[in-house]
Scaffold this motif. Structure first.
Motif, short mmCIF file in Angstrom:
data_model
loop_
_atom_site.label_atom_id
_atom_site.label_comp_id
_atom_site.label_asym_id
_atom_site.label_seq_id
_atom_site.Cartn_x
_atom_site.Cartn_y
_atom_site.Cartn_z
N ALA A 326 -0.83 -55.80 1.98
CA ALA A 326 -0.80 -54.85 0.38
C ALA A 326 -1.90 -55.53 -0.38
O ALA A 326 -1.10 -56.67 -0.09
CB ALA A 326 0.28 -54.04 0.03
N HIS A 327 -2.99 -55.23 -0.70
CA HIS A 327 -3.15 -55.82 -1.02
C HIS A 327 -4.13 -54.54 -2.74
O HIS A 327 -3.96 -53.85 -2.67
CB HIS A 327 -5.65 -55.74 -0.92
N ALA A 328 -3.79 -55.34 -3.78
CA ALA A 328 -3.75 -55.64 -5.16
C ALA A 328 -5.12 -55.74 -5.78
O ALA A 328 -5.36 -56.62 -6.21
CB ALA A 328 -2.91 -55.94 -6.64
N VAL A 329 -5.26 -55.01 -7.29
CA VAL A 329 -7.07 -54.67 -7.22
C VAL A 329 -6.48 -54.24 -8.61
O VAL A 329 -6.31 -52.99 -9.32
CB VAL A 329 -7.99 -54.75 -6.94
N SER A 330 -7.07 -54.94 -10.19
CA SER A 330 -6.98 -54.00 -11.47
C SER A 330 -7.59 -53.95 -11.71
O SER A 330 -8.49 -54.73 -12.05
CB SER A 330 -5.80 -55.46 -12.73
#
Length: 336
Positions: A326-330
């Motif tokens: 899983a990759h997260a971007v704000s």
């Protein structure tokens, strides 16, 4: 700037200048239909194969983002994208029509945020002025590769998910107005030993939780910092599992702020089992519906966490378990 072990904070805050979202006929019957830039009436898109239609989805998403952003393809310095088909050929073939230097990516259904994170890093480091990041999927093409041709009519269990037909692309720039990419947390491969290819949500849930908790720790923020934390395509099964894991770990993620793109894209009357999936799922929901909500002032800060199951037909046939990521971007509204 590196923050903690796995998080990049972008001091330049690259701008999402414009986006393009394309959907298929089934997506046009869902609750987010009005948030697509274009909806097709059939799965063929005027092509003679589903794979060629898949290619066209990504082409149209990129072209739409450029048109809405009033930029020419000659201004794009890099394209970052991927899909699920062998050797990501639909994205590769689509990228030749843009003509920009191309970085093909594969993180399965986590590809959308992998591309956005890398694109923001390139711009933040001064490596480009404009970058396109996107991802796509096509129900019939993906089903044919990973399971059975749709004409076969194979029965699926309730834990399975429906691969969406859609593509989303974001035009990132070093200047302009629009939502800003403020940070990204890169996921680790998490494998809990699950082997059922019809329960992707359950397999991916631990990876989503791991990345979200790493992001919060690295940035030193509470979940309440975000108006919305949204996963890519855990579906109903994976969403429930991840909430249980947050509670077990003592991470105060509230149900009302925690959503899933795979649940949001279809309504309960559509026979999608546990929900939607595919690289295009988080791409079209984030770049369409969620950014529209941000522009309306309904969301100020959101963390988009795209989730992917890194299996292939070959690894499944050889009895391998399913590694997930899983990759997260704000993303924050301008002025935040």
């Amino acid at each position: 700037m590196q923050m903690g072990q796995r998080t990049w904070v972008f001091d330049q805050k690259p701008v999402i200048v414009a986006t393009g979202t394309i959907g298929g006929p089934f997506e046009g019957k869902g609750p987010l239909a009005d948030d697509f830039d274009m909806l097709h009436e059939d799965l063929w898109l005027g092509e003679d194969s589903y794979e060629k239609a898949h290619r066209l989805l990504f082409e149209q998403a990129c072209e739409t983002a450029l048109a809405k952003g009033r930029r020419h393809k000659e201004q794009v310095q890099y394209i970052l994208g991927g899909d699920l088909i062998n050797q990501i050929t639909p994205t590769s073939l689509a990228s030749r029509s843009i003509g920009a230097p191309y970085l093909g990516l594969f993180s399965a259904c986590a590809t959308s945020m992998e591309g956005l994170a890398l694109g923001a890093m390139i711009i933040n480091a001064g490596g480009a002025n404009y970058v396109i990041a996107g991802a796509s999927s096509h129900n019939a093409a993906v089903e044919k590769q990973f399971r059975y041709p749709t004409e076969y009519g194979g029965q699926k269990p309730p834990t399975s998910q429906w691969t969406i037909t859609g593509a989303g692309a974001a035009l990132l720039g070093n200047e302009g107005s629009g939502p800003r990419v403020t940070s990204a947390t890169i996921g680790k491969v998490i494998d809990m030993g699950l082997t059922d290819p019809f329960n992707m949500g359950g397999a991916m849930a631990p990876a989503a939780v791991d990345t979200i908790e790493a992001h919060l720790k690295d940035r030193g923020v509470d979940p309440s910092y975000y108006d919305l934390i949204v996963t890519g395509d855990l579906g109903r099964i994976g969403h429930s599992v991840s909430m249980d894991l947050f509670k077990k770990n003592g991470t105060p993620v509230k149900e009302e702020q925690y959503k899933d793109c795979g649940i949001m894209i279809y309504n309960e009357s559509q026979p999608v089992y546990s929900g939607g999936s595919g690289p295009g799922c988080s791409a079209v929901v984030a770049y369409g519906h969620l950014l529209n909500e941000m522009r309306k002032g309904k969301i100020n800060r959101m963390l988009v966490v795209a989730t992917g199951a890194l299996l292939s037909p070959l690894t499944y046939q050889q009895g391998e378990s399913i590694p997930c990521i899983a990759h997260a971007v704000s993303i924050e509204a301008e002025g935040e």
